[in-house]
Design a protein around this motif. Sequence first.
Motif, PDB file in Angstrom:
ATOM      1  N   PHE A  25       0.836  -1.197   0.000  1.00  0.00           N
ATOM      2  CA  PHE A  25       0.000   0.000   0.000  1.00  0.00           C
ATOM      3  C   PHE A  25       0.875   1.253   0.000  1.00  0.00           C
ATOM      4  O   PHE A  25       0.624   2.212  -0.736  1.00  0.00           O
ATOM      5  N   LYS A  32      -3.740   1.878  -4.874  1.00  0.00           N
ATOM      6  CA  LYS A  32      -4.502   0.634  -4.850  1.00  0.00           C
ATOM      7  C   LYS A  32      -5.121   0.484  -3.468  1.00  0.00           C
ATOM      8  O   LYS A  32      -4.498   0.788  -2.459  1.00  0.00           O
ATOM      9  N   SER A  33      -6.337  -0.008  -3.439  1.00  0.00           N
ATOM     10  CA  SER A  33      -7.031  -0.174  -2.156  1.00  0.00           C
ATOM     11  C   SER A  33      -6.495  -1.398  -1.419  1.00  0.00           C
ATOM     12  O   SER A  33      -5.889  -2.290  -2.014  1.00  0.00           O
ATOM     13  N   THR A  35      -8.332  -3.696  -0.336  1.00  0.00           N
ATOM     14  CA  THR A  35      -9.081  -4.830  -0.880  1.00  0.00           C
ATOM     15  C   THR A  35      -8.393  -5.388  -2.116  1.00  0.00           C
ATOM     16  O   THR A  35      -8.236  -6.609  -2.265  1.00  0.00           O
ATOM     17  N   ASP A  36      -7.955  -4.507  -3.008  1.00  0.00           N
ATOM     18  CA  ASP A  36      -7.253  -4.945  -4.222  1.00  0.00           C
ATOM     19  C   ASP A  36      -5.923  -5.616  -3.888  1.00  0.00           C
ATOM     20  O   ASP A  36      -5.574  -6.648  -4.456  1.00  0.00           O
TER      21      ASP A  36
END
Length: 78
Positions: A25, A32-33, A35-36
Amino acid sequence: MESCGIADLIATCFGGRNRRVAEAFTKEQGKKSFTDLEAALLGGQKLQGVLTSNEVQSVLVARGWLQQFPLFAAVNDI
């Protein structure tokens, strides 16, 4: 004397799921999240603590205790 979770702490800090995804991250600078990144990096596993943090937050809000536990609120905000 028992280890009291020291091995878990070391594993989490140096190679755990949360650390790997948090490092990615940071490298992605938030583009990008979580979750991704979780889907891309963990092969179907889930981040540890995210669901728990949300559940704790819900309980604190429901009981009106959020002001008494600012650390929990700050962690959940991340």
